[in-house]
Design an enzyme around this catalytic site. Structure first.
Site, PDB file in Angstrom:
ATOM      1  N   GLY A 276      88.887 127.032 157.673  1.00 16.12           N
ATOM      2  CA  GLY A 276      87.928 126.387 156.777  1.00 16.12           C
ATOM      3  C   GLY A 276      88.475 125.114 156.176  1.00 16.12           C
ATOM      4  O   GLY A 276      87.851 124.551 155.272  1.00 16.12           O
TER       5      GLY A 276
ATOM      6  N   GLU B 196      92.125 129.165 154.290  1.00 17.10           N
ATOM      7  CA  GLU B 196      93.110 128.296 154.939  1.00 17.10           C
ATOM      8  C   GLU B 196      93.665 127.207 154.006  1.00 17.10           C
ATOM      9  O   GLU B 196      94.838 126.889 154.029  1.00 17.10           O
ATOM     10  CB  GLU B 196      92.432 127.643 156.145  1.00 17.10           C
ATOM     11  CG  GLU B 196      93.286 126.716 156.935  1.00 17.10           C
ATOM     12  CD  GLU B 196      92.523 126.121 158.123  1.00 17.10           C
ATOM     13  OE1 GLU B 196      92.993 126.297 159.241  1.00 17.10           O
ATOM     14  OE2 GLU B 196      91.469 125.495 157.928  1.00 17.10           O
TER      15      GLU B 196
ATOM     16  N   LYS C 284      98.051 152.851 155.817  1.00 14.38           N
ATOM     17  CA  LYS C 284      99.465 152.501 155.611  1.00 14.38           C
ATOM     18  C   LYS C 284      99.731 151.004 155.512  1.00 14.38           C
ATOM     19  O   LYS C 284     100.846 150.614 155.216  1.00 14.38           O
ATOM     20  CB  LYS C 284     100.327 153.135 156.702  1.00 14.38           C
ATOM     21  CG  LYS C 284     100.036 152.656 158.114  1.00 14.38           C
ATOM     22  CD  LYS C 284     101.049 153.256 159.082  1.00 14.38           C
ATOM     23  CE  LYS C 284     100.764 152.800 160.505  1.00 14.38           C
ATOM     24  NZ  LYS C 284     101.663 153.357 161.474  1.00 14.38           N
TER      25      LYS C 284
ATOM     26  N   LYS D 264      77.522 119.332 161.917  1.00 14.25           N
ATOM     27  CA  LYS D 264      78.317 120.371 162.585  1.00 14.25           C
ATOM     28  C   LYS D 264      79.572 120.682 161.792  1.00 14.25           C
ATOM     29  O   LYS D 264      80.181 119.767 161.251  1.00 14.25           O
ATOM     30  CB  LYS D 264      78.731 119.850 163.971  1.00 14.25           C
ATOM     31  CG  LYS D 264      79.737 120.697 164.682  1.00 14.25           C
ATOM     32  CD  LYS D 264      81.006 119.944 165.119  1.00 14.25           C
ATOM     33  CE  LYS D 264      81.872 119.534 163.979  1.00 14.25           C
ATOM     34  NZ  LYS D 264      83.232 119.118 164.355  1.00 14.25           N
ATOM     35  N   THR D 265      79.963 121.874 161.661  1.00 14.37           N
ATOM     36  CA  THR D 265      81.304 122.349 161.295  1.00 14.37           C
ATOM     37  C   THR D 265      81.225 123.816 160.893  1.00 14.37           C
ATOM     38  O   THR D 265      80.340 124.209 160.111  1.00 14.37           O
ATOM     39  CB  THR D 265      82.003 121.550 160.165  1.00 14.37           C
ATOM     40  OG1 THR D 265      83.270 122.165 159.904  1.00 14.37           O
ATOM     41  CG2 THR D 265      81.235 121.483 158.858  1.00 14.37           C
TER      42      THR D 265
ATOM     43  N   ASP E 106      83.095 113.561 157.855  1.00 10.04           N
ATOM     44  CA  ASP E 106      83.736 112.282 158.184  1.00 10.04           C
ATOM     45  C   ASP E 106      83.060 111.623 159.388  1.00 10.04           C
ATOM     46  O   ASP E 106      82.815 110.417 159.386  1.00 10.04           O
ATOM     47  CB  ASP E 106      85.225 112.480 158.505  1.00 10.04           C
ATOM     48  CG  ASP E 106      86.035 112.652 157.230  1.00 10.04           C
ATOM     49  OD1 ASP E 106      85.537 112.262 156.156  1.00 10.04           O
ATOM     50  OD2 ASP E 106      87.150 113.208 157.298  1.00 10.04           O
TER      51      ASP E 106
ATOM     52  N   GLU F  48      89.371 132.001 167.052  1.00 13.89           N
ATOM     53  CA  GLU F  48      88.608 133.122 167.640  1.00 13.89           C
ATOM     54  C   GLU F  48      87.100 132.941 167.481  1.00 13.89           C
ATOM     55  O   GLU F  48      86.310 133.488 168.243  1.00 13.89           O
ATOM     56  CB  GLU F  48      88.986 134.449 166.949  1.00 13.89           C
ATOM     57  CG  GLU F  48      90.380 134.941 167.155  1.00 13.89           C
ATOM     58  CD  GLU F  48      91.406 134.276 166.235  1.00 13.89           C
ATOM     59  OE1 GLU F  48      91.064 133.280 165.559  1.00 13.89           O
ATOM     60  OE2 GLU F  48      92.544 134.755 166.210  1.00 13.89           O
TER      61      GLU F  48
ATOM     62  N   ASP G  87      83.213 125.083 159.015  1.00 13.79           N
ATOM     63  CA  ASP G  87      83.715 125.159 157.642  1.00 13.79           C
ATOM     64  C   ASP G  87      82.597 125.300 156.608  1.00 13.79           C
ATOM     65  O   ASP G  87      82.838 125.703 155.475  1.00 13.79           O
ATOM     66  CB  ASP G  87      84.543 123.914 157.294  1.00 13.79           C
ATOM     67  CG  ASP G  87      85.775 123.780 158.188  1.00 13.79           C
ATOM     68  OD1 ASP G  87      86.022 124.694 158.985  1.00 13.79           O
ATOM     69  OD2 ASP G  87      86.479 122.761 158.081  1.00 13.79           O
TER      70      ASP G  87
ATOM     71  N   ARG H 291      89.162 113.999 168.022  1.00 13.19           N
ATOM     72  CA  ARG H 291      89.195 113.624 166.606  1.00 13.19           C
ATOM     73  C   ARG H 291      89.438 112.130 166.373  1.00 13.19           C
ATOM     74  O   ARG H 291      89.810 111.734 165.267  1.00 13.19           O
ATOM     75  CB  ARG H 291      90.258 114.449 165.871  1.00 13.19           C
ATOM     76  CG  ARG H 291      89.912 115.923 165.746  1.00 13.19           C
ATOM     77  CD  ARG H 291      90.733 116.605 164.675  1.00 13.19           C
ATOM     78  NE  ARG H 291      90.438 118.036 164.579  1.00 13.19           N
ATOM     79  CZ  ARG H 291      89.459 118.527 163.838  1.00 13.19           C
ATOM     80  NH1 ARG H 291      88.685 117.739 163.148  1.00 13.19           N
ATOM     81  NH2 ARG H 291      89.277 119.849 163.799  1.00 13.19           N
TER      82      ARG H 291
ATOM     83  N   GLY I 160      86.278 119.507 165.374  1.00 13.50           N
ATOM     84  CA  GLY I 160      86.510 120.893 165.798  1.00 13.50           C
ATOM     85  C   GLY I 160      85.276 121.508 166.431  1.00 13.50           C
ATOM     86  O   GLY I 160      84.143 121.182 166.067  1.00 13.50           O
TER      87      GLY I 160
END
Ligand code: FBP
Length: 552
Positions: free
Chosen positions: A248, A308, A239, A199-200, A173, A426, A202, A142, A78
């Site tokens: 994540g 998530e 309201k 990297k990630t 991984d 996002e 998460d 991936r 990702g």
């Protein structure tokens, strides 16, 4: 390509560097290392890369002179803000070592290495991508590097391009696979080194030596900005209850960090749900309790953060998902029979008939839409794709149902109107924060220096990251040091230990100490957008997670 004003100005940003990387560098070796667990098995699997020392980069009086080096780089998995700066860091360090050095980018992730899809990354290309978000400079993918045929295909292209080292920028991984590849190439005496980079978004690739994975800082700041905006809307309109699912995958680090930044009324932590062995109904009951208490104060609004991966941490759901994974495993007779069924209702009946009694009961009480989502396409590992399960909607539906029961029973009459959101994509390609821009550039430079020194099977590391960047400590950590044995697809494998939220960790403890107060007394904090210019207290601040974890 038309550039925004921010893009033009941001391209001029010079990442701040650790002192050791500002001039000539030498590598200092520390003590030899052991894996975090299962030492014997891991040593057996990695005879060439096990036990290597931790490396630290230090300032040197002498310039390093290297032979010409060709290096390949891969972006894996990702997207995470800062990937382009890792690549520009590698590029600049290589060119500084020897202007004749070359950097190749394998396209579309690890498959680029196997399929021989690549480009040479020239100064012109690199200039376009400095300090930008995204992985579009070479793309990501991936594909898992797990088979020796893939490694051999990789070797073919490395030989053809005279590449003597490959940098794999990825999560736990991908870095596990980087280590397997390093070991394989060393065993073959191929002359190709492999270096990993953490990297990630998460945030679950971290340990004693790797303080954080890149991208976590920027992504959490983007989500926190959005959550803050929603909180202001909620307090203005009074309201809606906003149920916000946050990316994540498994770990709840993103949710926890955003909670620390914004102080929501509710933030579920998947690891705590598993620790307390909570059922879905108990989670719903807790939500209803908070919503009802706030209603007593006439506060029929609020913000709830939902990680998530929650669904997989609820013990009864975990068992159900495991049974479904088995039942719908690609190519199995049951999966083929399931695909052949024409209507959703018949598919549902088929699944219920094949589940254990307990899981059948859980499946039946789920709203039909959610139950269906659990039977949709699996990822390449055969697991359900959690980002596609609308947990936030599931919880809203179940809360509504529970509140209507309480109303019918005359116990409570609560006004509840909810909005659902999912923040993930996002934040993954946002313009990197100063922290990620600096951290990634330093990681890239470090990777190049490890390569020039002939190292393989190491992950580039930059530590001391809560201090000012010139005090950061760059170096290399043997990947085998982070490994333990885990069951994957029914087989025990050496893998990098995933870092989940710890109940005894400082970030969780800080959150747990405050959450009851935040639940009832609206205490929202509005962080606003990431700032790239201005006071260091605003622009260079690290995540609260990192600050709490590193406080001594
Ligand atoms: P990585 O672990 O590869 O960095 O990816 C993390 C992530 O962003 C998760 O948060 C999310 O569950 C997943 O990727 C989504 O995957 P995809 O990009 O394939 O939709």
């Amino acid at each position: 390509m038309t550039k925004s004003a921010l893009q033009i100005e941001r391209a001029k940003y010079t990442p701040k560097m650790p002192k050791a990387l500002q001039g000539n560098v030498k590598i200092v070796s520390g003590k030899s290392t052991e894996s975090v667990a299962d030492q014997e098995e891991i040593k057996k699997t990695f005879p060439n890369t096990y036990g290597m020392p931790i490396l630290t980069l230090e300032k040197s009086d002498d310039a390093v002179i290297t032979k010409v080096l060709n290096v390949g780089v891969i972006l894996s998995g990702g997207q995470a803000p800062g990937g382009h700066n890792v690549i520009s860091g590698i590029f600049d360090a290589l060119k500084k070592l020897n202007p004749a050095n070359r950097l190749y980018g394998f396209l579309g992730g690890p498959s680029g290495l196997v399929l021989h899809n690549y480009i040479e990354l020239t100064a012109e290309i690199i200039e376009e991508f400095r300090n930008t978000g995204g992985f579009d400079i070479i793309g990501s993918g991936r594909t898992k590097l797990e088979e020796s045929e893939q490694y051999d295909k990789g070797l073919e292209i490395c030989k053809k391009l005279s590449i003597s080292a490959v940098v794999i920028i990825g999560g736990d991984d991908s870095n596990t696979n980087a280590c397997v590849l390093a070991e394989y190439y060393l065993k073959k005496k191929s002359g190709v080194q492999v270096i990993g980079c953490p990297k990630t978004i998460d945030g679950d690739l971290k340990n004693e030596m790797i303080e954080t994975s890149f991208g976590f800082d920027t992504a959490c700041k983007v989500y926190s900005e959005l959550i803050g905006n929603i909180m202001r809307d909620a307090t203005s309109a009074k309201k809606y209850w906003h149920f916000i699912k946050l990316m994540g995958r498994s770990a709840s680090h993103i949710g926890l960090e955003c909670a620390l930044q914004t102080q929501p009324n509710i933030c579920l932590i998947s690891e705590e749900v598993a620790y307390k062995e909570q059922t879905l109904q108990q989670i719903v009951d807790d939500l209803v309790r908070t919503i009802t208490k706030r209603a007593v104060n006439n506060e029929n609004f609020g913000v709830a953060l939902i990680p998530e991966g929650l669904i997989e941490f609820i013990p009864e759901m975990k068992i159900l998902i495991e049974e479904l994974n088995e039942l719908l495993a690609e190519g199995s007779a049951t999966a083929k029979a399931f695909i052949a069924i024409a209507t959703d209702d018949d598919k549902r009946e088929f699944v219920i008939k094949h589940l254990s009694e307990a899981s059948g009961k859980v499946f039946k009480v789920l709203p039909k839409g959610i139950a269906k989502q659990l039977t949709l396409d699996r990822d390449p590992h055969g697991n359900v794709q959690v980002s596609r399960i609308e947990t936030e909607k599931l919880l809203i539906e179940m809360v509504e149902k529970q509140l209507s029961i309480l109303k019918k029973q005359g116990i409570a009459k609560v006004k509840f109107s909810a909005q659902n959101h999912f923040f993930g994509y996002e934040g993954r390609c946002a313009v990197p924060s100063n922290f990620d821009a600096d951290y990634c550039y330093a990681l890239g430079q470090t990777a190049a220096i490890l390569i020039a020194d002939g190292k393989s099977g190491y992950m580039a590391s930059v530590r001391n990251t809560t201090k000012s960047s010139d005090e950061w400590v760059a170096g290399g950590v043997p990947i085998t040091m982070m490994m333990n044995m885990e069951r994957r697809n029914g087989v025990m494998k050496p893998v990098i230990q995933k870092a989940l939220v710890r109940m005894d960790g400082e970030p969780f403890k800080a959150f747990a100490a405050k959450r009851d107060e935040w639940a009832i007394h609206t205490s929202f904090v509005y962080p606003g957008p990431i700032q790239y210019w201005g006071p260091a207290t605003v622009c260079d601040a690290t995540t609260k997670t990192l600050q709490l974890e590193q406080k001594s």
